[in-house]
Design a protein around this motif. Structure first.
Motif, PDB file in Angstrom:
ATOM      1  N   TYR A   1       0.876  -1.172   0.000  1.00 23.53           N
ATOM      2  CA  TYR A   1       0.000   0.000   0.000  1.00 23.53           C
ATOM      3  C   TYR A   1       0.911   1.219   0.000  1.00 23.53           C
ATOM      4  O   TYR A   1       1.596   1.499   0.985  1.00 23.53           O
ATOM      5  CB  TYR A   1      -0.894  -0.031   1.239  1.00 23.53           C
ATOM      6  CG  TYR A   1      -1.943   1.052   1.299  1.00 23.53           C
ATOM      7  CD1 TYR A   1      -2.978   1.092   0.370  1.00 23.53           C
ATOM      8  CD2 TYR A   1      -1.933   2.016   2.305  1.00 23.53           C
ATOM      9  CE1 TYR A   1      -3.962   2.067   0.428  1.00 23.53           C
ATOM     10  CE2 TYR A   1      -2.907   2.991   2.383  1.00 23.53           C
ATOM     11  CZ  TYR A   1      -3.921   3.017   1.438  1.00 23.53           C
ATOM     12  OH  TYR A   1      -4.895   3.990   1.494  1.00 23.53           O
ATOM     13  N   ASP A   2       0.962   1.934  -1.124  1.00 25.81           N
ATOM     14  CA  ASP A   2       1.931   3.012  -1.326  1.00 25.81           C
ATOM     15  C   ASP A   2       1.176   4.272  -1.722  1.00 25.81           C
ATOM     16  O   ASP A   2       0.570   4.336  -2.790  1.00 25.81           O
ATOM     17  CB  ASP A   2       2.913   2.601  -2.427  1.00 25.81           C
ATOM     18  CG  ASP A   2       4.086   3.561  -2.575  1.00 25.81           C
ATOM     19  OD1 ASP A   2       3.991   4.713  -2.101  1.00 25.81           O
ATOM     20  OD2 ASP A   2       5.096   3.166  -3.179  1.00 25.81           O
ATOM     21  N   VAL A   3       1.212   5.292  -0.844  1.00 23.56           N
ATOM     22  CA  VAL A   3       0.413   6.503  -1.054  1.00 23.56           C
ATOM     23  C   VAL A   3       1.258   7.750  -0.829  1.00 23.56           C
ATOM     24  O   VAL A   3       1.995   7.844   0.157  1.00 23.56           O
ATOM     25  CB  VAL A   3      -0.809   6.541  -0.105  1.00 23.56           C
ATOM     26  CG1 VAL A   3      -1.638   7.795  -0.350  1.00 23.56           C
ATOM     27  CG2 VAL A   3      -1.666   5.293  -0.279  1.00 23.56           C
ATOM     28  N   HIS A   4       1.135   8.710  -1.742  1.00 28.76           N
ATOM     29  CA  HIS A   4       1.723  10.040  -1.561  1.00 28.76           C
ATOM     30  C   HIS A   4       0.637  10.983  -1.055  1.00 28.76           C
ATOM     31  O   HIS A   4      -0.488  10.984  -1.576  1.00 28.76           O
ATOM     32  CB  HIS A   4       2.273  10.572  -2.889  1.00 28.76           C
ATOM     33  CG  HIS A   4       3.555   9.947  -3.314  1.00 28.76           C
ATOM     34  ND1 HIS A   4       4.757  10.606  -3.238  1.00 28.76           N
ATOM     35  CD2 HIS A   4       3.824   8.721  -3.813  1.00 28.76           C
ATOM     36  CE1 HIS A   4       5.721   9.813  -3.690  1.00 28.76           C
ATOM     37  NE2 HIS A   4       5.173   8.660  -4.040  1.00 28.76           N
ATOM     38  N   VAL A   5       0.976  11.788  -0.063  1.00 22.65           N
ATOM     39  CA  VAL A   5       0.023  12.765   0.472  1.00 22.65           C
ATOM     40  C   VAL A   5       0.673  14.140   0.502  1.00 22.65           C
ATOM     41  O   VAL A   5       1.908  14.263   0.491  1.00 22.65           O
ATOM     42  CB  VAL A   5      -0.448  12.373   1.899  1.00 22.65           C
ATOM     43  CG1 VAL A   5      -1.172  11.030   1.870  1.00 22.65           C
ATOM     44  CG2 VAL A   5       0.719  12.330   2.867  1.00 22.65           C
ATOM     45  N   PRO A   6      -0.132  15.225   0.526  1.00 26.41           N
ATOM     46  CA  PRO A   6       0.425  16.583   0.559  1.00 26.41           C
ATOM     47  C   PRO A   6       1.218  16.851   1.834  1.00 26.41           C
ATOM     48  O   PRO A   6       1.073  16.156   2.851  1.00 26.41           O
ATOM     49  CB  PRO A   6      -0.815  17.477   0.486  1.00 26.41           C
ATOM     50  CG  PRO A   6      -1.901  16.605  -0.059  1.00 26.41           C
ATOM     51  CD  PRO A   6      -1.601  15.225   0.428  1.00 26.41           C
ATOM     52  N   ALA A   7       2.018  17.907   1.776  1.00 26.77           N
ATOM     53  CA  ALA A   7       2.877  18.265   2.908  1.00 26.77           C
ATOM     54  C   ALA A   7       2.083  18.680   4.136  1.00 26.77           C
ATOM     55  O   ALA A   7       2.606  18.656   5.255  1.00 26.77           O
ATOM     56  CB  ALA A   7       3.819  19.390   2.496  1.00 26.77           C
TER      57      ALA A   7
END
Length: 283
Positions: free
Chosen positions: A236-242
């Motif tokens: 499970y690989d997720v990018h989220v905002p800063a």
């Protein structure tokens, strides 16, 4: 850190030559070029990699050129990653800001005829006792790393990758309770239904300077591979905002009584990234 699926290595089909090597003799210095400037282990650099080629052949900007630092704060090791991509090239070279060749890549045999669309590489990541931040900064100066390549149709691809020493401080994982090793996860099993990953915002570099965090990446990976001969491994690989400091993990992803590796990465504007790693087990 090696993530399955990013690279398929074919040692017999492709030659990758670095302009120096860890363990170089003291007389050359750490990571000093092992050959005369303008040469590699295979002899003179290909004509496509010579600046003079640009004046007599048509050129175009390479689609992707990235060179970054990855620091694993948990393991206390550091390395250099690169990504270079375009539509079909048969030779690619990278030069540091002082003009020294640091990378030459060329597919061989039948793969040279087919050419390559892109390459992602990770250097070895030695512990800080062997290769410190000071060593890295001396070996890889900040600045623009020039890229030159030859496309399948003879076009010369040119570009540059911006490289900085602005490495984020490590993100602190506050939830769930994590263990340093997989076998230490038995004490605090987590629920499958309401797992939320939480961490503290990163506000400075490892050196204590200002940092511009562009986002965070959260990776949850099943510790035991389902398919050891392939890439079937639940991730499970997720990018989220800063601005975000938490992420829910869907119950559909998790399996009961299973150990997972958790990585939280702080991503900085030049591409450099720092990882905090731990393990947890589901109930």
């Amino acid at each position: 850190m090696h993530r399955p699926g990013k690279v398929l290595a074919a040692a017999t089909a492709m030659a990758v030559i670095l302009g120096g090597a860890l363990g170089a003799s003291a007389s050359r210095g750490l990571w000093a070029p092992a050959h005369a400037e303008g040469e590699t282990a295979s002899g003179n650099l290909p004509n496509a990699c010579a600046t003079s080629a640009e004046s007599r052949l048509r050129t175009t900007e390479i689609a992707t050129a990235k060179l970054i630092i990855e620091y694993n704060a948990t393991d206390d090791d550091v390395g250099v990653h690169g990504a270079f991509d375009d539509h079909g090239w048969k030779t690619l070279c990278v030069f540091d800001p002082n003009g020294r060749a640091v990378l030459e890549v060329g597919p061989q045999g039948q793969l040279r005829d087919l050419t390559m669309a892109g390459i992602f590489f990770e250097s070895r990541e030695p512990p800080s006792s062997e290769f410190s931040f000071a060593d890295l900064e001396a070996a890889f100066p900040e600045g623009e790393y020039a890229v030159r390549a030859e496309s399948f149709d003879g076009t010369i691809l040119v570009g540059s990758a911006t490289f900085t020493h602005d490495v984020p401080a490590p993100p602190t994982i506050t939830s769930p309770v994590i263990a340093e090793e997989p076998r230490g996860t038995k004490k605090d099993p987590v629920s499958l239904e309401d797992l939320v990953i939480r961490w503290e915002h990163v506000t400075e570099t490892v050196a204590g300077g200002p940092v511009d965090i562009t986002g965070y990446e959260v990776i949850v990976t099943k510790e035991v591979e389902d398919d050891p001969h392939g890439f079937s491994r639940p991730t499970y690989d997720v990018h989220v905002p800063a601005t975000v400091d938490s992420l829910s993990v869907p119950a559909e992803f998790l399996e009961p009584d299973t150990v997972y590796e958790l990585e939280v990465l702080a991503l900085e504007q030049s591409g450099n990234q720092t990882i905090s790693v731990g393990f947890f087990k589901t109930a």
